[in-house]
Design an enzyme around this catalytic site. Structure first.
Site, short mmCIF file in Angstrom:
data_model
loop_
_atom_site.label_atom_id
_atom_site.label_comp_id
_atom_site.label_asym_id
_atom_site.label_seq_id
_atom_site.Cartn_x
_atom_site.Cartn_y
_atom_site.Cartn_z
CB SER A 114 47.66 41.33 -111.32
OG SER A 114 47.63 42.55 -112.04
CD GLU B 155 48.05 47.58 -112.57
OE1 GLU B 155 48.48 48.35 -111.70
OE2 GLU B 155 47.86 47.93 -113.75
CE1 TYR C 243 42.85 43.66 -109.42
CE2 TYR C 243 45.09 44.14 -110.14
CZ TYR C 243 43.94 43.37 -110.21
OH TYR C 243 43.91 42.30 -111.06
#
Length: 368
Positions: free
Chosen positions: A132, A134, A156
């Site tokens: 990801s 992120e 996350y």
């Protein structure tokens, strides 16, 4: 006894997270390419298969969980795939602050379990890990590419980073064909209502149809690189067709703010979106990621991949879907409205209390 996909020359794939947005698009893509498709689903009292309903009779669903390696081994022995796509995750970033351990168990240890099951069962299976953007978090350079340092800003992102590095480790330690896709934000009409893109498009449709008055959002200035999920699953497949495994940033290379998202969505329904937004500090992240934009040059060069849908078209497509969804729900559920000056036959023009006594916000609908 089933002959393995590798020995029979057939293409067979196992997808964890098949009922999610990405899993459903990937399953459709693989079916179009002639694959036999298996999906791993958790045992729950009511299975959520809405996204794969149209292909349900063409895929094989196996019960299991990425947190339970024994169930993964059973699934591999049953499906005998030559490709495995690990898309199972706790995928809603804000929820990771409220459920950090669950997020870690699924997104981090889940990836390790899948890789270990492959190592124990059939190391020749090609593996895709859903990494990801992120993981970049507090970025030190822009745009971000495969060499950009990671600085995750959420549980996350931290969990996804472990999943990413354990994939690299199994590739280098055990010779498994294991690739990671560092996917930037990718959306579609199948995105869940919790996510800001779908929250905004559904909110615009709800307000346009008179079901809501306001839409509450957090940080309007956060910028993301948003693409179409259907394009991104094509990149996943391309990674596993390469002779050598590797890690690839998948992104459009364009950055847009949440404010841009609001304006495009509300323009689609003929409204000035900023008039309907209420800022809610409770919706801001404890540690914000301000700006993400990816450089997918490596994927373009080696995979021949490029996005097919631009930001505006994506948002408009999602708004159109939500308008149709709400209108269809109203037609099915709303009682007839008596003829009355200034009131449409479908009820538009009535005060909220006469549409059922419920004034809605947050993109909520009468049919949610």
């Amino acid at each position: 006894m089933k002959m393995s996909a590798a020995s029979s020359g057939a293409h067979c794939a196992l997808i964890t997270g098949i009922t999610g947005q990405d899993g459903s698009y990937l399953a459709e893509l693989l079916l179009e390419k002639g694959y036999e498709v298996y999906g791993l689903v958790r045992r729950v009292s009511t299975a959520s298969v809405e996204r794969i309903e149209r292909i349900l009779e063409r895929v094989h669903l196996l019960q299991g969980d990425v947190g339970d390696i024994s169930s993964l081994i059973r699934a591999l022995e049953r499906a005998q795939p030559n490709e495995l796509y690990n898309l199972a995750a706790q995928s809603f970033v804000p929820a990771s602050w409220e459920q950090p351990l669950l997020t870690s168990q699924t997104n981090a240890l889940g990836a390790a379990n899948v890789l270990e099951a492959i190592r124990l069962t059939n190391p020749k299976i090609r593996f895709y890990q859903a990494s990801s953007s992120e993981m970049f978090g507090k970025t030190v350079e822009s745009p971000q590419n495969e060499r950009t340092p990671f600085y995750p800003r959420s549980p996350y992102g931290v969990a996804k980073l472990y999943g990413h590095w354990i994939t690299v480790n199994y590739r280098e330690s055990h010779g498994i064909h294991a690739s990671s896709g560092l996917l930037f934000n990718h959306e579609s009409p199948r995105r869940g209502l919790d996510f800001v893109t779908r929250k905004v498009t559904h909110g615009a449709a709800s307000i346009a149809l008179g079901y809501a008055k306001k839409l509450r959002l957090g940080n309007l200035e956060a910028r993301r690189d948003w693409g179409f999920a259907g394009d991104y699953v094509r990149a996943m497949w391309l990674m596993l067709q390469q002779e050598k495994a590797g890690d690839y940033v998948i992104a459009t290379g364009e950055s847009h703010s949440v404010k841009d998202l609001v304006q495009v969505a509300f323009e689609r329904v003929g409204l000035d979106g900023l008039r309907y937004i209420e800022l809610d500090p409770a919706l801001t992240r404890p540690a914000e990621v301000d700006h993400l934009v990816g450089d997918a040059s490596l994927a373009r060069e080696r995979l021949g991949w490029a996005p097919s849908m631009d930001f505006r078209t994506l948002v408009q497509t999602m708004v159109d879907h939500d308008m149709e969804l709400l209108q269809r729900g109203r037609a099915a559920q709303a009682p007839p409205v008596p003829s009355r000056p200034g009131v449409a036959a479908d009820g538009r023009g009535l005060p909220a209390e006469e549409r059922g006594g419920k004034k809605l916000t947050l993109g909520e609908s009468l049919f949610s």
